[in-house]
Enzyme design. Structure first.
Site, PDB file in Angstrom:
ATOM      1  N   TYR A 175      -1.746  -0.846   9.967  1.00  0.00           N
ATOM      2  CA  TYR A 175      -2.119  -1.226   8.681  1.00  0.00           C
ATOM      3  C   TYR A 175      -0.553  -0.281   8.217  1.00  0.00           C
ATOM      4  O   TYR A 175      -0.449  -1.433   7.458  1.00  0.00           O
ATOM      5  CB  TYR A 175      -3.700  -0.486   8.734  1.00  0.00           C
ATOM      6  CG  TYR A 175      -3.158  -0.729   7.040  1.00  0.00           C
ATOM      7  CD1 TYR A 175      -3.856  -1.600   6.808  1.00  0.00           C
ATOM      8  CD2 TYR A 175      -3.050  -0.027   5.990  1.00  0.00           C
ATOM      9  CE1 TYR A 175      -4.767  -2.267   5.337  1.00  0.00           C
ATOM     10  CE2 TYR A 175      -3.410   0.068   4.833  1.00  0.00           C
ATOM     11  CZ  TYR A 175      -3.897  -1.054   4.623  1.00  0.00           C
ATOM     12  OH  TYR A 175      -3.925  -1.042   3.092  1.00  0.00           O
TER      13      TYR A 175
ATOM     14  N   SER B 123       0.576  -1.140  -0.219  1.00  0.00           N
ATOM     15  CA  SER B 123       0.254  -0.123  -0.300  1.00  0.00           C
ATOM     16  C   SER B 123       0.787   1.304  -0.387  1.00  0.00           C
ATOM     17  O   SER B 123       1.664   1.180   0.725  1.00  0.00           O
ATOM     18  CB  SER B 123      -0.766   0.167   1.363  1.00  0.00           C
ATOM     19  OG  SER B 123      -1.484   1.122   0.871  1.00  0.00           O
TER      20      SER B 123
HETATM   21  P1  NAD Z   1     -11.346  -5.930   0.680  1.00  0.00           P
HETATM   22  O1  NAD Z   1     -11.784  -5.750   1.749  1.00  0.00           O
HETATM   23  O2  NAD Z   1     -12.705  -6.086   0.063  1.00  0.00           O
HETATM   24  O3  NAD Z   1     -10.733  -7.179  -0.209  1.00  0.00           O
HETATM   25  C1  NAD Z   1      -9.355  -8.446   0.741  1.00  0.00           C
HETATM   26  C2  NAD Z   1      -9.898  -9.597   1.255  1.00  0.00           C
HETATM   27  O4  NAD Z   1      -9.300 -10.155   1.969  1.00  0.00           O
HETATM   28  C3  NAD Z   1     -11.112  -9.820   1.669  1.00  0.00           C
HETATM   29  O5  NAD Z   1     -12.378 -10.634   0.464  1.00  0.00           O
HETATM   30  C4  NAD Z   1     -11.328 -10.699   3.106  1.00  0.00           C
HETATM   31  O6  NAD Z   1     -12.152 -11.404   3.226  1.00  0.00           O
HETATM   32  C5  NAD Z   1     -10.092 -10.954   2.279  1.00  0.00           C
HETATM   33  N1  NAD Z   1      -8.953 -11.324   4.292  1.00  0.00           N
HETATM   34  C6  NAD Z   1      -8.906 -10.437   4.615  1.00  0.00           C
HETATM   35  N2  NAD Z   1      -8.477 -11.331   6.234  1.00  0.00           N
HETATM   36  C7  NAD Z   1      -7.981 -12.631   5.160  1.00  0.00           C
HETATM   37  C8  NAD Z   1      -7.934 -13.584   6.216  1.00  0.00           C
HETATM   38  N3  NAD Z   1      -7.158 -13.634   7.403  1.00  0.00           N
HETATM   39  N4  NAD Z   1      -7.564 -14.583   5.636  1.00  0.00           N
HETATM   40  C9  NAD Z   1      -8.210 -14.754   4.225  1.00  0.00           C
HETATM   41  N5  NAD Z   1      -8.731 -13.440   3.819  1.00  0.00           N
HETATM   42  C10 NAD Z   1      -8.878 -12.962   4.360  1.00  0.00           C
HETATM   43  O7  NAD Z   1     -10.051  -5.021   0.209  1.00  0.00           O
HETATM   44  P2  NAD Z   1      -9.653  -4.688  -0.799  1.00  0.00           P
HETATM   45  O8  NAD Z   1      -8.948  -3.347  -0.642  1.00  0.00           O
HETATM   46  O9  NAD Z   1      -9.149  -5.522  -2.049  1.00  0.00           O
HETATM   47  O10 NAD Z   1      -7.817  -5.111  -0.745  1.00  0.00           O
HETATM   48  C11 NAD Z   1      -6.958  -6.538  -1.103  1.00  0.00           C
HETATM   49  C12 NAD Z   1      -5.623  -5.895  -1.031  1.00  0.00           C
HETATM   50  O11 NAD Z   1      -5.253  -4.221  -1.235  1.00  0.00           O
HETATM   51  C13 NAD Z   1      -5.124  -6.016   0.702  1.00  0.00           C
HETATM   52  O12 NAD Z   1      -4.338  -6.075   0.918  1.00  0.00           O
HETATM   53  C14 NAD Z   1      -5.314  -4.008   1.179  1.00  0.00           C
HETATM   54  O13 NAD Z   1      -4.329  -3.535   2.579  1.00  0.00           O
HETATM   55  C15 NAD Z   1      -4.682  -3.499   0.174  1.00  0.00           C
HETATM   56  N6  NAD Z   1      -4.727  -2.201  -0.528  1.00  0.00           N
HETATM   57  C16 NAD Z   1      -6.182  -1.692  -0.649  1.00  0.00           C
HETATM   58  C17 NAD Z   1      -6.189   0.173  -1.110  1.00  0.00           C
HETATM   59  C18 NAD Z   1      -7.968   0.091  -0.541  1.00  0.00           C
HETATM   60  O14 NAD Z   1      -7.777   1.769  -1.264  1.00  0.00           O
HETATM   61  N7  NAD Z   1      -8.567  -0.537  -1.125  1.00  0.00           N
HETATM   62  C19 NAD Z   1      -5.105   0.169  -0.630  1.00  0.00           C
HETATM   63  C20 NAD Z   1      -3.608   0.013  -0.515  1.00  0.00           C
HETATM   64  C21 NAD Z   1      -3.858  -1.040  -0.642  1.00  0.00           C
END
Ligand code: NAD
Length: 279
Positions: free
Chosen positions: A173, A160
């Protein structure tokens, strides 16, 4: 107005898609939602067999309709990435089923609260690190062993911009994502001699399950246009735009790229973002 060129519609995105993953087996964690789901959609449309991992069983099932390959080429594993024995079992099952794993996307992650340094709670830090960092460490260990035997592989971690600069996430985070970027570098060193590449993407603000409440609140208040407005591209991003960069890093097009953390943030981390400096 917010626009999303060049992927104005999902149909356009699919039309333009090259096919670079036929005969490849791809394991994606956090595959039920957001960025992970978009990665599965993209790579399976490019021919990959998929191993989809998530904690959320129902959402994982629902996301199955995105998978372009047949049921024979799609394995679903419901588990907590923080639990190493579950991870080891899932990797073993995937290897028995497909014989190899060519691409690992360590993408599952959770946010943390915005407590300050004087309020932070160890239990929250432990859980956030267990999922965001150790989840990737466990999968890298068990999939990495098979990749070493095969003498090839690509790993892409979803970090991130919060791991690069302050202000984009809670303390736990942000620290977990900084650690994941560092683990990307150290594991790239461990695996380089085996022909295995390890890279990370650093997304900015993307509309997903994780950021849903922020988007809902902004829409309720009629302030959607403010989301991402301090990025150089003046907008937030979509999961497909992150998936496209993950697809690049996972593909042979990135054959001489390893140990890197690539921002996918509309230019956010490239500028100082001082209030009042932009039109
Ligand atoms: P999201 O919540 O839509 O997807 C995350 C998924 O991870 C969910 O389906 C959740 O059930 C799964 N998950 C969470 N904990 C888990 C565990 N312990 N074991 C197995 N699965 C688990 O969110 P997203 O934004 O798509 O997140 C994906 C990645 O992107 C994450 O690592 C997040 O930190 C990163 N990210 C997101 C953003 C943003 O703005 N959305 C920005 C930077 C980084």
């Amino acid at each position: 107005m917010t626009t999303f060129a060049p992927y104005a519609t999902f149909e356009r995105y699919r039309e333009d898609m090259p096919v670079k993953f036929s005969d490849k087996v791809v394991l994606v964690t956090g595959a039920a939602s957001g960025i992970g789901r978009a990665v599965v959609t993209r790579l399976s449309a490019e021919g990959a067999a998929t191993v989809r991992v998530d904690l959320a069983a129902e959402a994982l099932k629902a996301a199955g309709s995105d998978v372009s390959v047949g049921a024979d080429s799609d394995l679903v594993c419901t588990l907590d990435v923080a639990d190493e024995s579950s991870v080891a079992r899932a990797v073993e099952t995937a290897l028995q089923r497909f014989g190899r794993i060519d691409v690992l996307c360590n993408n599952a992650g959770i946010a943390s609260s915005r407590k300050t340094a004087t309020e932070d709670e160890p239990a929250e830090w432990q859980r956030v690190f267990a999922v965001n960092l150790l989840g990737a460490v466990h999968f890298t260990k068990h999939v990495g062993r098979a990749m070493v035997t095969a003498g090839r592989g690509a790993i892409v971690n979803t970090a991130s911009v919060a791991g690069v600069r302050a202000g984009a996430g809670g303390n736990a985070y942000s620290a977990s994502k900084a650690a994941l970027i560092n683990f990307t570098q150290t594991s790239a060193c461990d695996f380089g001699a085996h022909g295995i590449r390890v890279n990370a993407v650093c997304p900015g603000l993307i509309e997903t399950g994780m950021t849903q409440s922020t988007f809902e609140l902004a829409r309720e208040r009629g302030k959607e246009d403010r989301l991402g407005s301090r990025c150089e591209l003046r907008r937030y991003g979509r999961p497909e735009e992150v998936a496209a960069v993950i697809a690049f890093l996972a593909s042979d097009d990135a054959s001489y790229v390893t140990g890197q953390a690539l921002p996918v943030d509309g230019g956010n981390s490239a500028s100082l973002n001082l209030p009042g400096m932009k039109v």
